[in-house]
Design a protein around this motif. Structure first.
Motif, PDB file in Angstrom:
ATOM      1  N   LEU A 221       0.833  -1.195   0.000  1.00 23.90           N
ATOM      2  CA  LEU A 221       0.000   0.000   0.000  1.00 23.90           C
ATOM      3  C   LEU A 221       0.868   1.246   0.000  1.00 23.90           C
ATOM      4  O   LEU A 221       1.911   1.287   0.650  1.00 23.90           O
ATOM      5  CB  LEU A 221      -0.909   0.011   1.233  1.00 23.90           C
ATOM      6  N   LYS A 222       0.420   2.269  -0.713  1.00 23.53           N
ATOM      7  CA  LYS A 222       1.202   3.495  -0.881  1.00 23.53           C
ATOM      8  C   LYS A 222       0.543   4.682  -0.169  1.00 23.53           C
ATOM      9  O   LYS A 222      -0.429   4.535   0.555  1.00 23.53           O
ATOM     10  CB  LYS A 222       1.351   3.800  -2.378  1.00 23.53           C
ATOM     11  N   ARG A 223       1.089   5.880  -0.402  1.00 17.85           N
ATOM     12  CA  ARG A 223       0.556   7.116   0.180  1.00 17.85           C
ATOM     13  C   ARG A 223      -0.887   7.358  -0.259  1.00 17.85           C
ATOM     14  O   ARG A 223      -1.339   6.873  -1.299  1.00 17.85           O
ATOM     15  CB  ARG A 223       1.386   8.323  -0.276  1.00 17.85           C
ATOM     16  N   SER A 224      -1.587   8.165   0.519  1.00 22.59           N
ATOM     17  CA  SER A 224      -2.979   8.492   0.193  1.00 22.59           C
ATOM     18  C   SER A 224      -3.089   9.206  -1.154  1.00 22.59           C
ATOM     19  O   SER A 224      -4.106   9.074  -1.842  1.00 22.59           O
ATOM     20  CB  SER A 224      -3.595   9.359   1.296  1.00 22.59           C
ATOM     21  N   THR A 225      -2.045   9.944  -1.560  1.00 22.89           N
ATOM     22  CA  THR A 225      -2.099  10.625  -2.860  1.00 22.89           C
ATOM     23  C   THR A 225      -2.171   9.618  -4.006  1.00 22.89           C
ATOM     24  O   THR A 225      -2.849   9.851  -5.012  1.00 22.89           O
ATOM     25  CB  THR A 225      -0.867  11.533  -3.046  1.00 22.89           C
ATOM     26  N   HIS A 226      -1.493   8.484  -3.846  1.00 23.28           N
ATOM     27  CA  HIS A 226      -1.560   7.433  -4.865  1.00 23.28           C
ATOM     28  C   HIS A 226      -2.926   6.745  -4.825  1.00 23.28           C
ATOM     29  O   HIS A 226      -3.503   6.431  -5.876  1.00 23.28           O
ATOM     30  CB  HIS A 226      -0.441   6.418  -4.651  1.00 23.28           C
ATOM     31  N   GLN A 227      -3.432   6.511  -3.627  1.00 24.85           N
ATOM     32  CA  GLN A 227      -4.772   5.932  -3.498  1.00 24.85           C
ATOM     33  C   GLN A 227      -5.801   6.807  -4.214  1.00 24.85           C
ATOM     34  O   GLN A 227      -6.657   6.304  -4.954  1.00 24.85           O
ATOM     35  CB  GLN A 227      -5.137   5.790  -2.023  1.00 24.85           C
ATOM     36  N   GLU A 228      -5.714   8.106  -4.015  1.00 24.39           N
ATOM     37  CA  GLU A 228      -6.669   9.024  -4.654  1.00 24.39           C
ATOM     38  C   GLU A 228      -6.524   9.006  -6.175  1.00 24.39           C
ATOM     39  O   GLU A 228      -7.517   9.135  -6.902  1.00 24.39           O
ATOM     40  CB  GLU A 228      -6.480  10.441  -4.109  1.00 24.39           C
ATOM     41  N   ALA A 229      -5.306   8.829  -6.671  1.00 21.67           N
ATOM     42  CA  ALA A 229      -5.101   8.757  -8.126  1.00 21.67           C
ATOM     43  C   ALA A 229      -5.755   7.510  -8.704  1.00 21.67           C
ATOM     44  O   ALA A 229      -6.337   7.549  -9.799  1.00 21.67           O
ATOM     45  CB  ALA A 229      -3.608   8.766  -8.442  1.00 21.67           C
ATOM     46  N   LEU A 230      -5.693   6.386  -7.987  1.00 17.64           N
ATOM     47  CA  LEU A 230      -6.347   5.162  -8.448  1.00 17.64           C
ATOM     48  C   LEU A 230      -7.862   5.327  -8.424  1.00 17.64           C
ATOM     49  O   LEU A 230      -8.568   4.875  -9.343  1.00 17.64           O
ATOM     50  CB  LEU A 230      -5.937   3.982  -7.578  1.00 17.64           C
ATOM     51  N   ARG A 231      -8.367   5.975  -7.379  1.00 19.98           N
ATOM     52  CA  ARG A 231      -9.813   6.204  -7.298  1.00 19.98           C
ATOM     53  C   ARG A 231     -10.279   7.109  -8.446  1.00 19.98           C
ATOM     54  O   ARG A 231     -11.341   6.893  -9.034  1.00 19.98           O
ATOM     55  CB  ARG A 231     -10.164   6.791  -5.927  1.00 19.98           C
ATOM     56  N   ALA A 232      -9.457   8.087  -8.779  1.00 18.75           N
ATOM     57  CA  ALA A 232      -9.797   8.968  -9.904  1.00 18.75           C
ATOM     58  C   ALA A 232      -9.775   8.187 -11.222  1.00 18.75           C
ATOM     59  O   ALA A 232     -10.587   8.442 -12.123  1.00 18.75           O
ATOM     60  CB  ALA A 232      -8.830  10.137  -9.967  1.00 18.75           C
ATOM     61  N   ALA A 233      -8.862   7.238 -11.335  1.00 15.99           N
ATOM     62  CA  ALA A 233      -8.760   6.452 -12.569  1.00 15.99           C
ATOM     63  C   ALA A 233     -10.026   5.631 -12.789  1.00 15.99           C
ATOM     64  O   ALA A 233     -10.568   5.590 -13.902  1.00 15.99           O
ATOM     65  CB  ALA A 233      -7.539   5.539 -12.509  1.00 15.99           C
ATOM     66  N   VAL A 234     -10.519   4.950 -11.733  1.00 20.13           N
ATOM     67  CA  VAL A 234     -11.733   4.146 -11.924  1.00 20.13           C
ATOM     68  C   VAL A 234     -12.962   5.040 -12.072  1.00 20.13           C
ATOM     69  O   VAL A 234     -13.904   4.710 -12.799  1.00 20.13           O
ATOM     70  CB  VAL A 234     -11.919   3.121 -10.778  1.00 20.13           C
ATOM     71  N   GLN A 235     -12.941   6.178 -11.407  1.00 13.58           N
ATOM     72  CA  GLN A 235     -14.056   7.123 -11.501  1.00 13.58           C
ATOM     73  C   GLN A 235     -14.187   7.681 -12.917  1.00 13.58           C
ATOM     74  O   GLN A 235     -15.286   8.008 -13.373  1.00 13.58           O
ATOM     75  CB  GLN A 235     -13.851   8.255 -10.498  1.00 13.58           C
ATOM     76  N   SER A 236     -13.067   7.737 -13.634  1.00 19.92           N
ATOM     77  CA  SER A 236     -13.071   8.306 -14.986  1.00 19.92           C
ATOM     78  C   SER A 236     -13.844   7.447 -15.982  1.00 19.92           C
ATOM     79  O   SER A 236     -14.283   7.938 -17.021  1.00 19.92           O
ATOM     80  CB  SER A 236     -11.630   8.468 -15.487  1.00 19.92           C
TER      81      SER A 236
END
Length: 344
Positions: A221-236
């Motif tokens: 698991l990585k930093r929350s900034t990376h988690q948010e980037a993955l969430r943005a990717a699926v949200q797209s």
């Protein structure tokens, strides 16, 4: 929205393990997934067509009565994998080959040491319309474990994608903004799977207030900034991203030890947890694409025709499950509430 019906999804990356463990893991996946891409990192690994077909038979035998679940088989690349191995795997119906850098994760000691020598194999995969599935981390010990995915992109992934332009590549279980950006900007024929744990958690959930061994997985698991980037990717809603749980069971004592194993056993709640993420992102309309359409389209397989329905109904993931041999296993998200439930 309190109910959502989607085409029955597939899991494009999971670990069933073998023998008695199959009696737990196969039914847990078959309850909501029509197909699953089965990882070949057994001991010994599934390195050829013969071993893949034998493993498939054991999986099929563990299906619940009346189940139409279909395992999609892969072979494990080693430094000795040949073009002939790829050709024979294709004839046997094997869908893809999995590349683990040696030592990168569980049961990867037989993995690849010399990636450069495998380019003829990569060409053979492309020529035989098979996919290359990549665990994208370097294994040099001097590179920080939180930076190993980014280093793999820079050192290897760019070259693989450019040098074999007709090869379909899946960057498995991506964990960083770097990986999400790479996939988004890559040529056609490059995609990625994303796990529930990397969408729901970040490294604080593994380390804050004590070490949480059941949240330990690789890539870590990585930093929350990376988690948010993955969430943005699926949200797209981008078709380059699709569901791959990386469900990876280990008995409780193997996780809670002085050298705990990497892996989260998410099959028990995976689809429901993905729904929870998409709900939190106000993107439930994107769930079907991510779970049911993008993977099948990328692999060139027909979409499923059955449907499943999820309802907004709170339930709690059990704290422990008993394996057929009597050993306990702790499922991912154990003891925590989940907002969505699969309708029977």
């Amino acid at each position: 929205m309190n109910e959502i019906t989607i085409i029955k999804p597939d899991d494009w990356h999971l670990h069933f393990r073998d023998e008695d463990m199959l009696l737990e893991t196969v039914p847990a996946t078959a309850r909501c997934f029509a197909r699953a891409v089965v990882m070949p990192n057994l001991v010994p690994p599934v390195i050829n067509a013969e071993l893949a077909l034998s493993y498939k038979e054991r999986i099929m035998a563990a299906r619940p009565e009346g189940s139409s679940f279909t395992p999609l088989m892969t072979i494990y690349l080693t430094d000795k994998t040949s073009v002939q191995d790829i050709q024979e795997a294709k004839k046997a119906g094997v869908l893809a080959a999995k590349m683990y850098p040696a030592g990168a994760t569980t049961n990867s000691d037989s993995g690849v040491n010399s990636l450069e020598s495998l380019y003829p194999v990569f060409e053979a995969l492309a020529d035989n319309d098979m996919l290359l599935l990549i665990h994208g981390e370097v294994t040099q010990k001097h590179i920080d474990i939180f930076d190993r995915e980014k280093a793999f992109i820079d050192q290897h992934m760019v070259n693989i994608v450019e040098r074999v332009p007709h090869l379909k590549v899946v960057f498995e279980h991506i964990t960083t903004k770097d990986a999400a950006d790479f996939v988004l900007n890559a040529r056609e024929g490059v995609a990625a799977t994303i796990t529930p744990q990397h969408l729901l958690l970040n490294r604080n959930d593994m380390l804050d207030g004590g070490i949480r061994p059941h949240n330990y997985c690789l890539p870590v698991l990585k930093r929350s900034t990376h988690q948010e980037a993955l969430r943005a990717a699926v949200q797209s809603g981008s078709p380059k991203f699709f569901l791959g749980t990386d469900s990876a069971p280990h008995a409780k004592h193997r996780k809670e030890s002085d050298c705990g194993c990497a892996g989260c056993y998410s099959a028990w709640s995976a689809l429901e947890l993905y729904a929870q993420v998409f709900d939190e992102l106000d993107a439930l309309d994107k769930l079907e694409g991510f779970a049911s359409l993008h993977g099948a389209d990328f692999y060139g397989l027909p979409r499923n025709t059955q449907t499943v329905t999820l309802i907004r109904e709170p339930w709690e993931v059990p704290n422990s499950i008993t394996l057929p041999n009597g050993e306990p296993i702790v499922p991912f998200f154990a003891g925590k509430p989940v907002a969505w439930k699969l309708k029977k």
